[in-house]
Scaffold this motif. Sequence first.
Motif, PDB file in Angstrom:
ATOM      1  N   MET A  18      15.109 125.317  43.668  1.00 21.42           N
ATOM      2  CA  MET A  18      15.891 124.246  44.293  1.00 21.42           C
ATOM      3  C   MET A  18      15.021 122.996  44.412  1.00 21.42           C
ATOM      4  N   TYR A  19      15.438 121.908  43.782  1.00 20.42           N
ATOM      5  CA  TYR A  19      14.684 120.663  43.848  1.00 20.42           C
ATOM      6  C   TYR A  19      15.435 119.673  44.747  1.00 20.42           C
ATOM      7  N   THR A  20      14.803 119.344  45.866  1.00 17.36           N
ATOM      8  CA  THR A  20      15.430 118.498  46.870  1.00 17.36           C
ATOM      9  C   THR A  20      14.433 117.451  47.353  1.00 17.36           C
ATOM     10  N   ASP A  21      14.960 116.331  47.844  1.00 12.89           N
ATOM     11  CA  ASP A  21      14.124 115.306  48.475  1.00 12.89           C
ATOM     12  C   ASP A  21      14.765 114.992  49.815  1.00 12.89           C
ATOM     13  N   TYR A  22      14.082 115.385  50.894  1.00 13.69           N
ATOM     14  CA  TYR A  22      14.654 115.296  52.232  1.00 13.69           C
ATOM     15  C   TYR A  22      14.009 114.209  53.101  1.00 13.69           C
ATOM     16  N   HIS A  23      13.572 113.134  52.458  1.00  9.26           N
ATOM     17  CA  HIS A  23      13.041 111.991  53.222  1.00  9.26           C
ATOM     18  C   HIS A  23      13.163 110.760  52.327  1.00  9.26           C
ATOM     19  N   ILE A  24      14.336 110.099  52.410  1.00 11.79           N
ATOM     20  CA  ILE A  24      14.635 108.947  51.559  1.00 11.79           C
ATOM     21  C   ILE A  24      15.199 107.816  52.409  1.00 11.79           C
ATOM     22  N   HIS A  25      14.760 106.584  52.096  1.00 11.43           N
ATOM     23  CA  HIS A  25      15.241 105.396  52.794  1.00 11.43           C
ATOM     24  C   HIS A  25      15.996 104.484  51.832  1.00 11.43           C
ATOM     25  N   SER A  26      16.833 103.636  52.399  1.00 17.45           N
ATOM     26  CA  SER A  26      17.610 102.681  51.607  1.00 17.45           C
ATOM     27  C   SER A  26      17.738 101.374  52.388  1.00 17.45           C
ATOM     28  N   GLU A  27      18.714 100.555  52.007  1.00 23.13           N
ATOM     29  CA  GLU A  27      18.892  99.259  52.673  1.00 23.13           C
ATOM     30  C   GLU A  27      19.225  99.375  54.155  1.00 23.13           C
ATOM     31  N   PHE A  28      19.511 100.578  54.623  1.00 23.34           N
ATOM     32  CA  PHE A  28      19.816 100.759  56.040  1.00 23.34           C
ATOM     33  C   PHE A  28      18.565 100.957  56.898  1.00 23.34           C
ATOM     34  N   SER A  29      17.397 101.019  56.258  1.00 22.40           N
ATOM     35  CA  SER A  29      16.128 101.003  56.981  1.00 22.40           C
ATOM     36  C   SER A  29      15.546  99.599  56.900  1.00 22.40           C
ATOM     37  N   ASP A  30      14.962  99.141  57.991  1.00 19.33           N
ATOM     38  CA  ASP A  30      14.497  97.752  58.035  1.00 19.33           C
ATOM     39  C   ASP A  30      13.360  97.464  57.065  1.00 19.33           C
ATOM     40  N   ASP A  31      12.688  98.514  56.578  1.00 19.37           N
ATOM     41  CA  ASP A  31      11.560  98.310  55.665  1.00 19.37           C
ATOM     42  C   ASP A  31      11.896  98.650  54.218  1.00 19.37           C
ATOM     43  N   SER A  32      13.196  98.679  53.883  1.00 17.23           N
ATOM     44  CA  SER A  32      13.605  98.926  52.500  1.00 17.23           C
ATOM     45  C   SER A  32      14.736  97.976  52.125  1.00 17.23           C
TER      46      SER A  32
END
Length: 287
Positions: free
Chosen positions: A1-15
């Motif tokens: 199982m390949y997963t990424d459980y820590h991702i940010h986007s435009e809804f984080s102030d630093d992305s």
Amino acid sequence: MYTDYHIHSEFSDDSKTLMEKQIEKAVSLGLEEICFTEHVDYGIKKDWTEDDIEWRGGDGVGTSIDEMDPLTNANYPEYFGKLLRMKKIYGNKITIRNGLEFGVQEHTISQYEKLVEDYGEYLDFILLSFHQVDNKEFWNGEFLKGKTQEEYNIGYYEEMLRVVSRFDNFDVLAHVDLISRYDPEGRFPFEKIKGILTEIFQLIIEKGKGIEINTSSWHYELDDTMPARDILKLYHDLGGKIITMGSDAHKPEYIGDHFEDARNILKEIGFTEIYTFEKHQPIAHEL
């Protein structure tokens, strides 16, 4: 199982990365499941509904508000609304989970409890992080200023212990030794924090919580994994099983970064499973 459980986007102030760009990158890499974990840092940032919000960017003269960034926590209604739209568009290609990253301090616990009361029904997963203590941040050196290396390292872990003793609304403890990323003196000796880490891990294991391996250590060029191998081994030896894998990606190029290396390290330590979450229920998958 390949997963990424820590991702940010435009809804984080630093992305500034659009959510769809992060999803498309994950799909292109063949990831089966991802979780967005946008920032919430009470004490340092206000909610988008509050007054007197600080803005970042521009020279302050002739700069439109569209060219600037509000220093706020995630806009929860817009965030959960867009997640729903993204699931409709990409749901046949990848599983997308709803998460938040809580940057908790002891004096802000009640604000997070209220947030979970208001929006908990939308969440699958909550990362518990420590980005500041006493409203003093690590990245700018404010928390470290005027302290010895031992004082700011022990102070960091003491705050972590106080919070995990009182706060239950989380699933996984993120980047356990984050303070090491900002330590100008180099890595603080493991033996000096082993005792307090043992207390922290015993507590979270008893509560049914886990930790993550955060692969941002590679692009920050740290001298070890995050958390360090000694810390991962301590958690494992104490009986810890729940562990997630997260890139902490704020840009598409870091999605799934060095995941194969991280998987191999976890296997060497003795972990046999990686975890995903649905409505806060941990789901084990063979490493």
